[in-house]
Design an enzyme around this catalytic site. Structure first.
Site, PDB file in Angstrom:
ATOM      1  N   SER A 183       0.791  -1.225   0.000  1.00  0.00           N
ATOM      2  CA  SER A 183       0.000   0.000   0.000  1.00  0.00           C
ATOM      3  C   SER A 183       0.828   1.282   0.000  1.00  0.00           C
ATOM      4  CB  SER A 183      -0.999   0.006   1.150  1.00  0.00           C
ATOM      5  OG  SER A 183      -0.377  -0.343   2.349  1.00  0.00           O
ATOM      6  N   HIS A 209      -5.190  -4.079  -2.567  1.00  0.00           N
ATOM      7  CA  HIS A 209      -4.990  -3.141  -3.675  1.00  0.00           C
ATOM      8  C   HIS A 209      -4.999  -3.816  -5.048  1.00  0.00           C
ATOM      9  CE1 HIS A 209      -4.141   0.288  -1.109  1.00  0.00           C
ATOM     10  NE2 HIS A 209      -3.486  -0.548  -0.336  1.00  0.00           N
ATOM     11  N   LYS A 240     -11.724  -0.641  -1.743  1.00  0.00           N
ATOM     12  CA  LYS A 240     -10.832  -0.013  -2.707  1.00  0.00           C
ATOM     13  C   LYS A 240     -11.448  -0.112  -4.102  1.00  0.00           C
ATOM     14  CE  LYS A 240      -7.333   0.183   0.645  1.00  0.00           C
ATOM     15  NZ  LYS A 240      -6.606  -0.600   1.605  1.00  0.00           N
TER      16      LYS A 240
HETATM   17  C1  LIG Z   1      -6.733  -0.822   3.040  1.00  0.00           C
HETATM   18  C2  LIG Z   1      -6.086  -2.070   3.442  1.00  0.00           C
HETATM   19  C3  LIG Z   1      -6.658  -2.906   4.406  1.00  0.00           C
HETATM   20  C4  LIG Z   1      -7.836  -2.479   5.235  1.00  0.00           C
HETATM   21  O1  LIG Z   1      -9.014  -2.564   4.568  1.00  0.00           O
HETATM   22  P1  LIG Z   1     -10.265  -1.721   5.132  1.00  0.00           P
HETATM   23  O2  LIG Z   1     -11.421  -2.333   4.491  1.00  0.00           O
HETATM   24  O3  LIG Z   1     -10.011  -0.312   4.713  1.00  0.00           O
HETATM   25  O4  LIG Z   1     -10.246  -1.876   6.619  1.00  0.00           O
HETATM   26  C5  LIG Z   1      -6.073  -4.116   4.644  1.00  0.00           C
HETATM   27  N1  LIG Z   1      -4.954  -4.494   4.006  1.00  0.00           N
HETATM   28  C6  LIG Z   1      -4.355  -3.700   3.109  1.00  0.00           C
HETATM   29  C7  LIG Z   1      -3.123  -4.172   2.440  1.00  0.00           C
HETATM   30  C8  LIG Z   1      -4.890  -2.466   2.799  1.00  0.00           C
HETATM   31  O5  LIG Z   1      -4.276  -1.682   1.935  1.00  0.00           O
END
Ligand SMILES: *Cc1c(COP(=O)(O)O)cnc(C)c1O
Length: 388
Positions: A183, A209, A240
């Site tokens: 991320s 992602h 996302k």
């Molecule tokens: C954004 C993210 C999460 C968390 O997901 P949410 O639904 O926003 O809690 C978990 N793992 C990774 C790698 C992320 O980038």
């Protein structure tokens, strides 16, 4: 009550280190254009990679579910919080990831916490990439398992930890957890190599992602590399590219049944609203269909344009997150301010999210950006000295 002087001291210390943070409230969102403090900015800060949070079919699905089920779900999943949209979403996710079953949590963060703490305990070993998301680190800690961390994508150190784990774990199990696209650095895990060397260890891949973005029909990196059969736990988020909200775990049926019975963040939390699940299902339909292909084509054209304008033409882009490293914390903050003054929203990422001295702009492109918006942004970044 919270001790007032102590709280103020902590906040003052954060300010002194340049690490104090505040919330930006958006008053309007219109594609990639957001309104902050009355000013319209082109946002390069959202993880809504395909723009599906704004898609009419996604909004319509949410509205119809609200009409049918109301807004809140009223209870946890094991009581009366499981409604048709939740069950449908879980089948859609299992199909998307080519697994037997899936389970949906309120967020990706709670999916990781619930899953790791339900499946692992003090007898086990969890091995993590150093750049793993906070939810994997926190979930691993909560499990009580012994932890080992290897430097980002360093397979030699990983081999060393795996050998150590095999020696010491006894009756316990070894879990290796990593992300697909990281991320903050935007690069990919060496998943093929990791899968080949894991031996008896279980493998969890967080495709937060990569889902919707990578691989045929946006199924993710695991599918792109043909590794579906070798990943024990596939995890991701609905927040996302799917443009909704919530987290998920996909895998064999017994794994999912175990999580339904043991994952505390699933059991002791009210089910996500049915409209959120319905919107996520509608988004998945789009992702695997022809419109998903078109949106991914646009996204990749934008990614390539951004990379080439930032002088990275020789490197093959791996995804929509581009870390533009500036080094000094102050320089990153100044540059982000200059961009915002010129109409672009790009966050400066600093310690502790990234190591000290590795401050950066984190530029995220989406399918909705117009070429001119990307050219405007990259022109400012590349000519920032003269822009002052
Ligand atoms: C954004 C993210 C999460 C968390 O997901 P949410 O639904 O926003 O809690 C978990 N793992 C990774 C790698 C992320 O980038």
């Amino acid at each position: 009550m919270i001790n007032q002087p102590e709280t103020e001291e902590t906040i003052a210390a954060l300010r002194a280190q340049g690490l104090y943070r505040t919330l930006n409230t958006l008053t309007e969102v219109n594609g990639p254009i957001v309104t902050v403090c009355g000013r319209k900015l082109v946002s390069f800060a959202s993880n809504d990679y395909l723009g599906l949070s704004q898609h009419p079919a996604v909004k319509q699905a949410a509205i119809e579910a609200i009409e049918k089920f109301g807004f809140g779900s009223g209870a946890s999943r094991l009581i009366t919080g499981t409604q048709t949209p939740h069950s449908r979403l879980e089948s859609d996710l299992a199909a998307l990831k080519k697994t037997e079953a899936a389970i949906v949590f309120s967020s990706g963060y709670t999916a990781a916490l619930g899953t790791l703490s339900a499946l692992f305990g003090p007898k086990d070993v969890i091995i993590l990439d150093k750049l793993s998301h906070a939810c994997l680190i926190d979930g691993a800690r909560l499990s009580g398992a012994r932890l080992r961390v290897f430097p980002h994508n360093n397979l030699e150190r990983l081999a060393h930890h795996l050998a150590w784990a095999r020696e010491t774990v006894g009756e316990g199990r070894v879990l290796l957890a990593t992300e697909a696209i990281f991320s903050m650095d935007g690069d990919c895990a060496a998943l093929q190599e990791i899968a080949a060397m894991k031996g008896e260890a279980l493998l969890l891949v967080d495709e937060a992602h990569a889902t919707g973005v990578l691989g045929p029909s946006g199924r993710g990196l695991v599918d792109q590399l043909g590794l579906s059969g070798q990943i024990d736990i596939q995890m991701g988020t609905l927040s996302k590219a799917i443009g909704a909200s919530g987290g998920f775990v996909c895998g064999p049926k017994p794994l999912i049944e175990l999580l339904i019975n043991k994952a505390r963040s699933f059991i002791y939390s009210t089910a996500p609203p049915a409209c959120v699940a319905a919107a996520a299902s509608a988004a998945i339909q789009l992702i695997v269909g022809p419109e998903g292909d078109q949106l991914r084509d646009r996204l990749w054209a934008n990614i390539k344009l951004l990379w080439s304008r930032l002088g990275q033409s020789s490197v093959k882009p791996v995804g929509p997150i581009f870390p533009y490293i500036l080094g000094e914390e102050k320089l990153a903050v100044q540059t982000a301010k200059m961009l915002s003054d010129s109409g672009f929203l790009v966050p400066a990422i600093r310690y502790p999210t990234v190591p000290r001295g590795a401050a950066r702009l984190r530029i995220v492109v989406s399918a909705l950006h117009a070429f001119q918006q990307i050219e405007g942004l990259t022109h400012l970044i590349c000519n920032r000295e003269s822009a002052g």
